[in-house]
Design an enzyme around this catalytic site. Structure first.
Site, PDB file in Angstrom:
ATOM      1  N   GLY B  88       4.928  -5.478 -23.907  1.00 12.76           N
ATOM      2  CA  GLY B  88       3.734  -4.730 -24.242  1.00 12.76           C
ATOM      3  C   GLY B  88       3.230  -3.916 -23.076  1.00 12.76           C
ATOM      4  O   GLY B  88       3.123  -4.410 -21.960  1.00 12.76           O
ATOM      5  N   THR B  89       2.968  -2.659 -23.359  1.00 11.88           N
ATOM      6  CA  THR B  89       2.445  -1.825 -22.293  1.00 11.88           C
ATOM      7  C   THR B  89       2.034  -0.491 -22.878  1.00 11.88           C
ATOM      8  O   THR B  89       2.384  -0.164 -24.006  1.00 11.88           O
ATOM      9  CB  THR B  89       3.520  -1.597 -21.204  1.00 11.88           C
ATOM     10  OG1 THR B  89       2.916  -1.018 -20.087  1.00 11.88           O
ATOM     11  CG2 THR B  89       4.601  -0.685 -21.696  1.00 11.88           C
ATOM     12  N   THR B  90       1.254   0.256 -22.105  1.00 13.35           N
ATOM     13  CA  THR B  90       1.073   1.678 -22.422  1.00 13.35           C
ATOM     14  C   THR B  90       1.255   2.456 -21.140  1.00 13.35           C
ATOM     15  O   THR B  90       0.572   2.185 -20.140  1.00 13.35           O
ATOM     16  CB  THR B  90      -0.343   1.961 -22.963  1.00 13.35           C
ATOM     17  OG1 THR B  90      -0.645   1.043 -23.983  1.00 13.35           O
ATOM     18  CG2 THR B  90      -0.426   3.372 -23.494  1.00 13.35           C
TER      19      THR B  90
END
Lengths: 201, 286
Positions: B88-90
């Site tokens: 998960g990341t942006t």
């Protein structure tokens, strides 16, 4: 998901492909050029994941260049090039297949005639007058079946291609706003039209 | 005969997958160069095709379906479930008038657990080139550190700074070679070189795309919604940085797997610099 198709006319081949690059639900870019020049008088429209597209096309075109350099300027005919590609796809099939579907168009400068080849990721090869890869075939083949005839001119062939593009933009679920059209004839490979300039970044 | 790459001939078994992956990847990197024993095993084919660029294919998950003996079949039937990596990341980056802005969050999640809220997702490669991290944290940091070494080596042996296109190509080639091994990397290599500012998106399948605007990670769609609507050509640095922050904030608000800090980096002709850092926990969100 990609659209690649081609139409042969008297003295050349038109290749067309969409310009969308997408994965899962995301569109990465809409100005990709999927028709790569293999040699001075042949080009290959490829559909498939970007990695295999780039790696396979570069591998084939560099090997063709090597052949020319090693054999004193001797160029391979489109027939030979298509069979070479097919051989490479077949060899890789049971080891690590290239997931690419190809329309290869070329002009044989020695014989003075054009040819179009349909090749899929399982290394099937067929010489055709017109053809399409992917979902495009469902929509476009009937148009080409109806309109193609022996001795078409370049403009008539482009007309058929544009009809196919319009049909895809009306009826195909996946939006493909931009298409690139290239022609291969005695003068080599050149771009006729594009929806978005591939050089634009 | 143009040798292009070397692969180990043996394929790692399912049971020792994680160790095998590391070993195989290490062997793939370290065993560059001509290996005469392996060459002779291909001799039947290449007796007649001397003058060809050779690219061996295979390895990785393609071969794991064939079971050669009962022991292997037994081992595979009670296999350990695959390791859960942090995904998960942006991360996002785009060009503006005179440079590039990169904005990232800092959450590393392992399933539903927040492993870290202070991850460094922007890793420097050279003075003028940085890379962002999305996907497997270990995979990204390992491969980007390798790029640091390769870039420095290039600089020392060629006597000039490495170009962004070359760095991205080196990484894309490595990842293509190792694409059967379940690596998880979605990185953006961006920098300023003699050709101007450029951003390359490179991922574990070996894709390498040049572009003006990219966003990678589980929160990328949320960030893109804000970015696409509000971005204009030729923004100034302040506006671009503000837009980057806004996009990450919106993504971390909606995406469960993004959060922590926002970090923003700007790359100009003079090099890269961190210009903003904010703890999202201190921002008042309902």
């Amino acid at each position: 998901m990609d659209t690649v198709f081609g139409v042969e006319f008297d003295g050349g081949v038109i290749l067309a492909s969409d310009q969308t690059n997408a994965r899962s639900i995301l569109t990465y870019q809409t100005n990709l050029d999927k028709i790569t020049e293999l040699s001075s008088h042949s080009a290959m429209g490829i559909s498939g994941p970007n990695a295999d597209l780039v790696n396979f096309s570069e591998y084939i075109s560099k090997n063709l260049a090597l052949y020319e350099l090693s054999n004193d300027g001797l160029k391979l005919s489109p027939h030979a090039q298509a069979n070479f590609c097919r051989g490479e796809l077949a060899t890789a099939l049971r080891k690590g297949p290239y997931q690419v579907n190809i329309m290869l168009g070329g002009y044989d400068t020695v014989k003075g005639e054009a040819s179009l080849y349909w090749m899929d990721y399982l290394a099937a090869l067929a010489k055709v007058n017109y053809g399409a890869q992917g979902y495009a075939s469902s929509f476009c083949l009937s148009i080409m079946d109806r309109d193609w005839k022996e001795g078409l001119t370049c403009d008539e062939a482009v007309g058929i291609v544009e009809k196919c593009i319009k049909e895809l933009q009306v009826r195909f679920l996946i939006a493909q706003p931009n298409f690139i059209i290239k022609v291969v004839d005695k003068d080599g490979v050149r771009t006729l039209k594009f929806g978005a300039d591939p050089a634009d970044n | 005969l143009l040798q292009r790459s070397r692969r180990p001939m043996k394929v790692p078994s399912m049971k020792s997958k994680s160790i095998g992956v590391v070993a195989a990847v290490a062997a793939a990197i370290l065993s560059k160069g001509v290996n005469s024993e392996l060459l002779s095993s291909y001799s039947l084919r290449h007796k007649y095709l001397h003058n060809k660029i050779f690219m061996p294919r295979g390895g990785g998950l393609h071969n794991e379906n064939t079971i050669f003996d009962e022991n292997q079949a037994e081992a595979e039937s009670d296999s350990v479930p695959p390791l859960e990596f942090a995904h998960g990341t942006t991360t996002l980056s785009f060009t503006f008038d005179g440079g590039i802005v990169a904005a990232v969050d800092s959450r590393a999640s392992i399933g539903n657990f927040v492993g870290s809220k202070t991850t460094q997702k922007v890793l420097p490669i050279t003075d003028h080139i940085i890379g962002t991290m999305a996907g497997g944290a270990a995979d990204c940091s390992f491969w980007i550190r390798r790029l640091q070494a390769e870039s420095r080596h290039y600089e020392l042996s060629e006597g000039r700074p490495i170009s962004v296109a070359r760095v991205a190509r080196v990484l894309a080639d490595y990842l293509y070679e190792n694409r059967g091994f379940d690596l998880s990397i979605g990185t953006m290599i961006m920098g300023f070189d003699e050709y101007g500012p450029s951003i390359y998106y490179v991922d574990n399948s070996g894709s390498r795309l040049k572009g003006d605007l990219f966003s990678v990670g589980s929160g990328s769609t949320f960030a893109l919604g804000v970015l696409d609507t509000e971005r204009r050509r030729n923004m100034k640095e302040e506006e671009a940085v503000a837009l980057g922050i806004k996009a990450i904030r919106h993504a971390t608000f909606r995406d469960a797997f993004s959060g922590g800090y926002i970090a923003v980096y700007v790359i100009r002709e003079t090099g890269w610099k961190k210009v903003f850092s904010e703890d999202l926990a201190l921002v008042d969100k309902n």
